[in-house]
Design a protein around this motif. Structure first.
Motif, mmCIF file in Angstrom:
data_model
loop_
_atom_site.group_PDB
_atom_site.id
_atom_site.type_symbol
_atom_site.label_atom_id
_atom_site.label_comp_id
_atom_site.label_asym_id
_atom_site.label_seq_id
_atom_site.Cartn_x
_atom_site.Cartn_y
_atom_site.Cartn_z
ATOM 1 N N PRO A 213 0.808 -1.231 0.000
ATOM 2 C CA PRO A 213 0.000 0.000 0.000
ATOM 3 C C PRO A 213 0.835 1.273 0.000
ATOM 4 N N GLY A 214 2.050 1.209 0.543
ATOM 5 C CA GLY A 214 2.902 2.396 0.600
ATOM 6 C C GLY A 214 2.648 3.205 1.858
ATOM 7 N N PHE A 215 2.674 4.529 1.732
ATOM 8 C CA PHE A 215 2.472 5.393 2.896
ATOM 9 C C PHE A 215 0.993 5.443 3.270
ATOM 10 N N LEU A 216 0.724 5.413 4.582
ATOM 11 C CA LEU A 216 -0.636 5.335 5.100
ATOM 12 C C LEU A 216 -0.982 6.631 5.821
ATOM 13 N N ALA A 217 -2.021 7.286 5.368
ATOM 14 C CA ALA A 217 -2.435 8.548 5.982
ATOM 15 C C ALA A 217 -2.964 8.317 7.388
ATOM 16 N N GLY A 218 -2.645 9.218 8.298
ATOM 17 C CA GLY A 218 -3.141 9.133 9.663
ATOM 18 C C GLY A 218 -4.608 9.532 9.740
ATOM 19 N N PRO A 219 -5.283 9.217 10.842
ATOM 20 C CA PRO A 219 -6.714 9.550 10.982
ATOM 21 C C PRO A 219 -6.920 11.061 11.067
ATOM 22 N N ARG A 220 -8.025 11.508 10.516
ATOM 23 C CA ARG A 220 -8.341 12.936 10.564
ATOM 24 C C ARG A 220 -9.159 13.281 11.802
ATOM 25 N N GLU A 221 -9.821 12.286 12.379
ATOM 26 C CA GLU A 221 -10.619 12.486 13.579
ATOM 27 C C GLU A 221 -10.296 11.369 14.559
ATOM 28 N N LYS A 222 -10.782 11.493 15.770
ATOM 29 C CA LYS A 222 -10.582 10.448 16.751
ATOM 30 C C LYS A 222 -11.138 9.131 16.229
ATOM 31 N N ARG A 223 -10.401 8.066 16.429
ATOM 32 C CA ARG A 223 -10.793 6.785 15.865
ATOM 33 C C ARG A 223 -12.115 6.291 16.442
ATOM 34 N N VAL A 224 -12.941 5.772 15.559
ATOM 35 C CA VAL A 224 -14.189 5.122 15.935
ATOM 36 C C VAL A 224 -14.039 3.637 15.637
ATOM 37 N N TYR A 225 -14.203 2.788 16.634
ATOM 38 C CA TYR A 225 -14.038 1.351 16.447
ATOM 39 C C TYR A 225 -15.311 0.728 15.887
ATOM 40 N N ARG A 226 -15.146 -0.099 14.876
ATOM 41 C CA ARG A 226 -16.263 -0.811 14.257
ATOM 42 C C ARG A 226 -15.986 -2.300 14.401
ATOM 43 N N PRO A 227 -16.419 -2.926 15.485
ATOM 44 C CA PRO A 227 -16.084 -4.334 15.722
ATOM 45 C C PRO A 227 -16.629 -5.248 14.625
ATOM 46 N N THR A 228 -15.943 -6.354 14.426
ATOM 47 C CA THR A 228 -16.424 -7.402 13.530
ATOM 48 C C THR A 228 -17.635 -8.070 14.174
ATOM 49 N N GLN A 229 -18.745 -8.112 13.458
ATOM 50 C CA GLN A 229 -19.986 -8.645 13.995
ATOM 51 C C GLN A 229 -20.455 -9.850 13.186
ATOM 52 N N VAL A 230 -21.481 -10.510 13.685
ATOM 53 C CA VAL A 230 -22.052 -11.673 13.015
ATOM 54 C C VAL A 230 -23.287 -11.241 12.234
ATOM 55 N N TRP A 231 -23.307 -11.618 10.963
ATOM 56 C CA TRP A 231 -24.400 -11.264 10.072
ATOM 57 C C TRP A 231 -25.087 -12.526 9.568
ATOM 58 N N VAL A 232 -26.348 -12.372 9.187
ATOM 59 C CA VAL A 232 -27.100 -13.476 8.596
ATOM 60 C C VAL A 232 -27.901 -12.917 7.422
ATOM 61 N N GLN A 233 -27.988 -13.694 6.356
ATOM 62 C CA GLN A 233 -28.771 -13.284 5.194
ATOM 63 C C GLN A 233 -29.446 -14.500 4.580
ATOM 64 N N LYS A 234 -30.759 -14.413 4.414
ATOM 65 C CA LYS A 234 -31.488 -15.473 3.732
ATOM 66 C C LYS A 234 -31.178 -15.428 2.243
ATOM 67 N N LEU A 235 -31.229 -16.589 1.603
ATOM 68 C CA LEU A 235 -30.876 -16.669 0.189
ATOM 69 C C LEU A 235 -32.095 -16.534 -0.716
ATOM 70 N N ASP A 236 -33.036 -15.708 -0.303
ATOM 71 C CA ASP A 236 -34.234 -15.448 -1.097
ATOM 72 C C ASP A 236 -34.258 -14.014 -1.602
ATOM 73 N N GLY A 237 -33.090 -13.351 -1.547
ATOM 74 C CA GLY A 237 -33.025 -11.963 -1.973
ATOM 75 C C GLY A 237 -33.168 -10.975 -0.845
ATOM 76 N N SER A 238 -33.345 -11.447 0.391
ATOM 77 C CA SER A 238 -33.474 -10.556 1.544
ATOM 78 C C SER A 238 -32.165 -9.829 1.817
ATOM 79 N N LYS A 239 -32.256 -8.728 2.530
ATOM 80 C CA LYS A 239 -31.064 -7.996 2.917
ATOM 81 C C LYS A 239 -30.403 -8.657 4.124
ATOM 82 N N LYS A 240 -29.121 -8.397 4.292
ATOM 83 C CA LYS A 240 -28.406 -8.962 5.423
ATOM 84 C C LYS A 240 -28.870 -8.301 6.717
#
Length: 734
Positions: A213-240
């Motif tokens: 990736p090369g050089f990585l820009a620092g955050p512009r605002e205080k970091r907001v954590y977005r934890p990895t969560q568990v998702w489920v989606q039906k295979l009938d075209g429904s949204k996750k």
């Protein structure tokens, strides 16, 4: 199944190397049938296959085909499909776009693949396979993940959004028009007087660059954590849908066969991600402490939650960092991989889904699991690296008995089985044959080759095979090595030899086609390569035997192999060279500082000075672990293991190859080695490749990659071949 390289094979003894070591000799039939040696430009003609995916009904295998468009200086990826019954494979994606990583919808009606196409937002595309479909379409109907027996929905782990600084759109950013690296990061004390007049880089973070990736820009605002969560989606075209929200990450979600439960791994104390990271950052700043840093840790545990959400239940408290969670077909057991410490071999375990004690299925087996999956009959299919080769095993959890079902002197990649587990597809490569697609019965019988993308090249070019041998090194440790024959080998003649040293240090060489070996063998040299202590594929004890002992026993392992090869009557021990990249590059520098037995050297992605490397690399954690601390914690080790300290001893002509955008082993070390050799009159050349990273030799621009092959061949031909074999045909010259 994810794939990792596998291991060694006991083969019939065909020859005995000097010193009593056992060797296997490859017949020169391939060379006799083909017309000429490999040259660097032949690299453009090699087709590479990967990512095989068998359809649920076992009738088809989709896979990625990578070719090189030489005139465009680029690689091109397409998705092809082959029938397991046989016949010509067919291209299924447009030649005008890049497409890769195929997979099937759970019902087999859609062939899905990754493609980034102009004017579109998605990266997942699909083709209908159960009816005439025409062009591929963007789709989000079939996310990759875990499905229950009825295949009605998918479960997976994913962040709600990437960890980032939450942009505040309510106010105007006075620095918004600046390049990302030029903007003042969050918390910075200084800022540009005039944003239009500063186009530099402003750095405040510990991690501000990365190889690739090369050089990585620092955050512009205080970091907001977005934890990895568990998702489920039906295979009938429904949204996750989000199962529920937590401040801690839930990783590797897997749904039970009946669809009622979800297993996942998470922080053992279910702490928020911000707390876990704060602890990690605090520990990273402390000096090395053996009692604290070497103690077993309970970093994560396995939890189970209802498909509808609620409070998770801990399955067990286990030492180590668990991963690769899966359910048995009857839903009674949960399997996972784990190692109690970083330097212990990874094991495969099963535990009662209701809780209890985990059972180690591999016991004290020397090797480690790679990928695995449950079979319908309750057995487990597991791939593993067995030294330089790879293999597929069937493992019975009840008896812990294991049987190798697909193996041989080759490397096997990307095992994929049908739903009924009657067939297995995989990509295979051997020393003298590039990758092709194969299929076999689940028990390994009836293997058939499904593709022949490289057949025409094999008729044109004589790729060299290699003799495999093992030898006892210091401490009576067995080491695996190979000796590749020079093109046009004739008994009774002597040929020069080049020693190759792999990177890592925990990389490994193996039983697969490799352009660099063929490049020098095609120029009329023996190519010697080995997996000394520190290599992967032989268990953790072997892999971490060099920790704190770089350039000690690993150096002796390499020199022992050279001694064995040099004693052969067909090796000219007065014309030997040494080369390697990354760890192999710094070891090459070390070798030339220790001995003058080599007449030429080539150091690739090298390190000369561990102090300067530590301050400029993106991978300080490597030596913090391997050298027991930071340079100021253990200065003696960083000093004594820096080849620059001994550069006055180096008389070996050296070619140095380094990439301008390599943030793993930055240019500064190559510059130090070059100037040091130049100042003392040692023949040296430095070649600096533009637009290239640490991965130039693997994924770099084709023109530059082939140029590099040509320069290695020219360098060793000049010092080792041309000076001693003046009658070599001009057509063989690089």
């Amino acid at each position: 199944m994810r794939y990792r390289l596998l291991a060694i094979l006991s083969v019939p003894v065909a020859a005995t190397a000097a010193g009593g070591q056992q060797a296997t000799t490859a017949a020169p039939a391939q060379q006799a049938a083909a017309s000429r040696a490999f040259t660097p430009s032949d690299w453009y003609k090699v087709t590479t296959l990967n990512s095989p995916a068998m359809s649920p009904d076992g009738k088809w295998v989709a896979f990625t085909v990578t070719t090189v468009r030489e005139a465009e200086n680029k690689r091109h990826n397409e998705v092809w499909v082959a029938a397991t019954a046989g016949g010509e494979a067919q291209r299924f994606t447009s030649a005008g776009y890049e497409s890769s990583n195929p997979r099937w919808s759970p019902d087999g009606k859609w062939l899905l693949f990754t493609s980034q196409r102009p004017g579109t937002r998605g990266r997942t595309w699909g083709l209908r396979m159960d009816q005439p479909a025409g062009e591929a379409v963007e789709t989000d109907r079939f996310p990759a993940g875990s499905v229950p027996n009825d295949k009605s929905f998918v479960v997976w782990s994913e962040g709600t959004s990437p960890d980032s600084a939450a942009a505040d759109s309510s106010r105007r950013d006075p620095f918004g028009a600046m390049a990302p690296m030029a903007r003042p990061p969050f918390g910075a004390i200084t800022k540009p007087l005039d944003p239009k007049r500063f186009d530099g880089r402003h750095v405040t973070e510990m991690r501000y660059k990365s190889n690739g990736p090369g050089f990585l820009a620092g955050p512009r605002e205080k970091r907001v954590y977005r934890p990895t969560q568990v998702w489920v989606q039906k295979l009938d075209g429904s949204k996750k849908k989000l199962v529920d929200s937590t401040a801690y990450s839930r990783r590797g979600a897997a749904v039970s066969p009946d669809g009622k439960w979800i297993a996942f791994t998470a922080d053992a104390r279910l702490r928020p991600d911000s707390v876990v990271e704060a602890e990690r950052d605090s520990l990273a700043r402390l000096p090395y402490d053996a009692k604290r840093d070497e103690a077993p840790r309970n970093d994560s545990d396995i939890f189970v939650i209802s498909i509808g959400g609620g409070t998770p239940r801990r399955v067990a408290t286990l030492q180590g960092d668990e991963g690769d969670v899966a359910w048995s077909p009857d839903g009674k057991w949960i399997s996972f991989t784990s190692a109690p410490t970083r330097v212990a071999s990874q094991r495969l375990y099963v535990i009662d889904a209701a809780g209890g004690a985990a059972s180690n299925l591999l016991g004290t087996w020397q090797y480690e699991p790679a990928d695995y999956e449950w079979l319908p009959d309750g057995r487990i299919a597991m791939s593993a690296s067995i030294g330089g080769r790879s293999a597929l095993f069937h493992l019975d959890p009840a008896t812990k008995q294991m049987k190798e079902v697909v193996g041989g002197r080759r490397q096997l990649r990307g095992f994929s089985v049908d739903d009924a587990a009657t067939k297995v597809a995989y990509v295979a490569t051997s020393m003298d044959k590039p990758t092709e697609l194969y299929v076999a019965a689940a028990d390994g019988s009836g293997e058939r080759k499904l593709t022949g993308f490289n057949d025409a090249l094999l008729k044109e070019v004589a790729f060299s095979d290699a003799e495999r041998f093992t030898y006892k090194s210091v401490g009576n440790v067995e080491v695996e090595g190979w000796l590749m024959k020079p093109y046009g080998y004739q008994p009774g003649k002597k040929y020069p030899l080049a020693l190759y040293i792999h990177g890592g240090p925990h990389g490994q060489y193996g039983e697969g086609w490799f352009d660099e070996f063929q490049n020098l063998a095609g120029a009329g040299m023996w190519v010697l390569f080995t997996n000394p202590r520190g290599s992967s594929g032989y268990g953790a004890d072997f892999t971490y035997a060099t920790r704190g002992r770089w350039f000690a026993e690993d150096y002796q392992d390499l020199m022992k192999a050279v001694d064995i090869a040099a004693a052969r009557p067909d090796v000219d021990s007065s014309r030997m060279g040494v080369t390697g990249g990354s760890y192999g590059g710094v070891m090459t520098a070390w070798v030339t500082a220790k001995t003058n037995r080599f007449k030429a050297a080539q150091a690739d992605r090298m390190i000369a000075n561990w102090w300067s490397w530590y301050g400029t690399s993106d991978a300080q954690g490597l030596t913090e672990f391997e050298f027991y601390g930071k340079p100021w914690d253990n200065p003696a080790m960083y000093d004594t293991l820096s080849p620059i300290r001994y550069i006055r001893r180096v008389k070996t002509p050296t070619l140095i190859v380094q990439s301008e955008e390599d943030h793993r082993t930055p240019m500064t070390d190559a510059e130090q080695w070059y100037i040091g050799l130049k100042k003392q009159g040692t023949p040296v050349e430095l070649v600096r490749y533009p637009r290239s990273t640490h991965d130039l030799s693997r994924t770099g621009e084709p023109w530059l990659l082939v140029d590099r092959l040509g320069r290695l061949r020219q360098w060793f031909s000049y010092w080792l071949v041309d000076s001693g074999m003046p009658t070599r045909a001009a057509t063989d010259r690089p």
